[in-house]
Design a protein around this motif. Structure first.
Motif, short mmCIF file in Angstrom:
data_model
loop_
_atom_site.label_atom_id
_atom_site.label_comp_id
_atom_site.label_asym_id
_atom_site.label_seq_id
_atom_site.Cartn_x
_atom_site.Cartn_y
_atom_site.Cartn_z
N VAL A 185 4.76 116.26 14.05
CA VAL A 185 4.17 115.61 15.22
C VAL A 185 4.06 116.72 16.27
CG1 VAL A 185 4.37 113.73 16.90
CG2 VAL A 185 5.33 113.45 14.60
N PRO A 186 2.99 117.51 16.24
CA PRO A 186 2.96 118.76 16.98
C PRO A 186 3.05 118.62 18.49
CG PRO A 186 0.81 118.28 16.02
CD PRO A 186 1.77 117.30 15.44
N ASP A 187 2.58 117.47 19.04
CA ASP A 187 2.67 117.34 20.49
C ASP A 187 4.03 116.81 20.95
OD1 ASP A 187 2.07 114.97 19.28
OD2 ASP A 187 0.58 114.32 20.76
N GLY A 188 4.95 116.61 20.03
CA GLY A 188 6.34 116.36 20.37
C GLY A 188 6.67 114.93 20.75
N VAL A 189 7.96 114.63 20.71
CA VAL A 189 8.48 113.30 21.03
C VAL A 189 9.59 113.44 22.06
CG1 VAL A 189 9.50 111.19 20.12
CG2 VAL A 189 8.01 112.57 18.66
N VAL A 190 9.51 112.64 23.12
CA VAL A 190 10.63 112.54 24.05
C VAL A 190 11.32 111.20 23.77
CG1 VAL A 190 9.12 111.62 25.89
CG2 VAL A 190 11.39 112.53 26.45
N LEU A 191 12.62 111.28 23.50
CA LEU A 191 13.40 110.11 23.09
C LEU A 191 14.30 109.65 24.23
CD1 LEU A 191 14.69 108.15 20.90
CD2 LEU A 191 16.36 109.98 20.56
N HIS A 192 14.20 108.37 24.58
CA HIS A 192 15.21 107.78 25.45
C HIS A 192 16.35 107.30 24.57
CE1 HIS A 192 17.29 104.47 27.58
NE2 HIS A 192 17.28 105.38 28.53
N LEU A 193 17.52 107.90 24.76
CA LEU A 193 18.70 107.54 23.98
C LEU A 193 19.36 106.33 24.63
CD1 LEU A 193 20.42 108.47 21.55
CD2 LEU A 193 21.77 109.83 23.14
N SER A 194 19.29 105.20 23.97
CA SER A 194 19.72 103.95 24.61
C SER A 194 21.23 103.93 24.83
CB SER A 194 19.30 102.75 23.75
OG SER A 194 20.19 102.55 22.68
N CYS A 195 21.62 103.20 25.87
CA CYS A 195 23.04 103.09 26.19
C CYS A 195 23.82 102.46 25.05
CB CYS A 195 23.22 102.27 27.47
SG CYS A 195 22.54 103.06 28.94
N HIS A 196 23.25 101.45 24.40
CA HIS A 196 23.99 100.77 23.33
C HIS A 196 23.99 101.55 22.03
CE1 HIS A 196 23.88 96.58 25.43
NE2 HIS A 196 24.79 97.40 25.93
N ALA A 197 23.12 102.56 21.91
CA ALA A 197 23.26 103.51 20.80
C ALA A 197 24.41 104.46 21.10
CB ALA A 197 21.96 104.27 20.58
N ARG A 198 24.46 104.94 22.35
CA ARG A 198 25.56 105.82 22.74
C ARG A 198 26.90 105.11 22.66
NH1 ARG A 198 23.93 108.09 28.50
NH2 ARG A 198 25.70 109.48 28.13
N ALA A 199 26.92 103.82 23.00
CA ALA A 199 28.17 103.06 22.99
C ALA A 199 28.71 102.85 21.58
CB ALA A 199 27.97 101.72 23.67
#
Length: 464
Positions: free
Chosen positions: A344-358
């Motif tokens: 995916v050459p133009d890249g991905v910005v990921l929001h890392l969710s709070c409940h994934a971090r938890a």
């Protein structure tokens, strides 16, 4: 239940020896105890923990709850919580989204520290008391009936989506009046073609050239994955089938996170017992359980065992549950992935969710995207500000945008062409925040990382 307010000198001494060398632990919700709902005891524990927060203030920029608390204390003029009335503390509780980040990432006084702080669970207890006293609005509780709402909206999804569409000047003012939903808040769409209906049409074919992994996974659809975005589940099944994993789709009912937000403990416990027994039949046959949305994975893994600590089926389910990104990354690490991923050459910005971090599993969403070759991946770890049904309410939506603005700005400034979010609600909220910052941005909507991963494989269900 309460320990009494610590003295100021003792508090300062303990601040100098913050934290513990031991891993944080969490106590079970003691929701069946008569003391749990006792207003006097709840107020005492609220003040005990808030007094410690006041002496530390490390969480001042984490969400809106802590600034509200500190402003109240500062306005009282005596640098003590004693100067703040009990009714004045309710807005502090109301502003909590149960993101768990204060407990997981900021607070040095969580158990086993002697101060024994757990602000999110204290907020749940306060709300349980309010609900037991009849102080939780009827309409607010109806918004959390996601299964019923999803089934009804699915009967006429075009009409439901038209009525809830942002910018509808006919219906959105009515929703504000009847349900307290802010006219500008982005609301989830509904589908007649639910994930359960797609599953009845058959599973995707197993890639016969993939390594024989011997894995079998039950996908717990989640209410959002079933009614609002079935593409997440379709993408997950396609990716797993491409990697030789046999899947089944099972959805007994919602995990109860919406009810937990209101402290409806008996209902959440009922769901835990019911779903654990349903999924337990699959676990006994050697199947893994994979949840499609982080909040639901968090409930199955961590909250349910703290609500029903004596239930063996609930404990068994917690041990067998994976988040979907965690599961695919584990396949990559242990067995290796099937070839065919395209950049995916133009890249991905990921929001890392709070409940994934938890879930304390690491940044598995980012790890998943980094498996795509030659694809720039940037990560945003700031809170989206959404908080489930909290973030769409008239009184909180502006605050939700304010809290989420740093995350939206980081994503807008990332230079990436795609926005990803493990939590679909958080992703939509970040996208709406980006719209306010840069209306010309390419990041107008978000997708779950597994959808982008499926698209990189060229699989249906992962639309580019």
């Amino acid at each position: 239940m309460g320990r009494g307010r610590p003295g100021r000198i003792a508090l300062k001494e303990d601040i100098m020896r913050e934290g513990s060398l031991e891993a944080p632990t969490r106590h079970a919700h003691d929701w069946r105890s008569p003391d749990y709902l006792d207003p006097t005891r709840v107020d005492a524990e609220l003040r005990r923990q808030f007094e410690i927060c006041h002496g530390c203030r490390r969480c001042f920029n984490l969400c809106d709850s802590f600034p509200r608390l500190f402003d109240l204390i500062d306005a009282a003029g005596d640098a003590e919580l004693a100067g703040v009335s009990t009714p004045a503390l309710k807005p502090v509780v109301d502003a909590c989204t149960l993101c768990d980040m204060c407990f997981m990432t900021k607070c040095p006084y969580v158990p086993p520290h002697a101060f024994d702080l757990d602000i999110p669970h204290l907020m749940v207890r306060y709300r349980a008391m309010e609900t037991a006293r009849g102080n939780t609005p009827f309409v607010a509780r109806q918004l959390t009936r996601t299964d019923r709402n999803g089934r009804l909206a699915g009967l006429a999804p075009a009409l439901a989506n038209w009525a809830t569409r942002r910018g509808n000047r006919l219906t959105r003012p009515l929703l504000k009046l009847a349900a307290g939903i802010h006219p500008d808040a982005d609301l989830p769409r509904y589908h007649a073609d639910t994930l359960e209906k797609r599953a009845r049409a058959g599973a995707p074919p197993i890639n016969q050239s993939a390594p024989a992994l011997g894995r079998k996974a039950v996908l717990f659809a989640t209410c959002f994955g079933n009614y609002n975005n079935p593409d997440i589940g379709s993408a997950a099944r396609a990716v797993l089938a491409h990697n030789g994993v046999v899947t089944e789709l099972v959805y007994p009912e919602c995990c109860g996170m919406p009810q937990l937000e209101h402290g409806e403990m008996e209902e959440v416990a009922r769901k835990a017992r019911s779903v654990a027994r349903s999924l337990g039949e699959w676990i006994d046959k050697g199947w893994d359980i994979v949840a499609l949305v982080p909040s639901c994975a968090l409930m199955l893994k961590f909250e349910w065992p703290l609500i029903e600590p004596g239930d063996e089926a609930v404990r068994q389910l917690a041990a067998a549950t994976w988040d979907i990104t965690e599961y695919i990354v584990d396949i990559a690490r242990k067995e290796g992935l099937a070839p065919g991923l395209k950049p995916v050459p133009d890249g991905v910005v990921l929001h890392l969710s709070c409940h994934a971090r938890a879930q304390n599993m690491g940044a598995k969403g980012a790890d998943l995207l980094r498996l795509i070759p030659d694809t720039p991946v940037k990560v945003v770890e700031r809170c989206s500000g959404h908080g489930g049904s909290w973030g769409i309410k008239t009184g909180f939506f502006p605050v939700a945008l304010k809290v989420g603005k740093p995350a939206a700005r980081q994503a807008a400034d990332s230079g990436c062409g795609h926005l990803a979010a493990e939590c679909p609600l958080a992703g939509a909220h970040v996208a709406q925040g980006i719209e306010g910052i840069d209306p010309a941005s390419r990041l107008k909507s978000s997708r779950h990382p597994v959808e982008i991963f499926a698209a990189a494989y060229g699989l249906s269900g992962g639309n580019r």
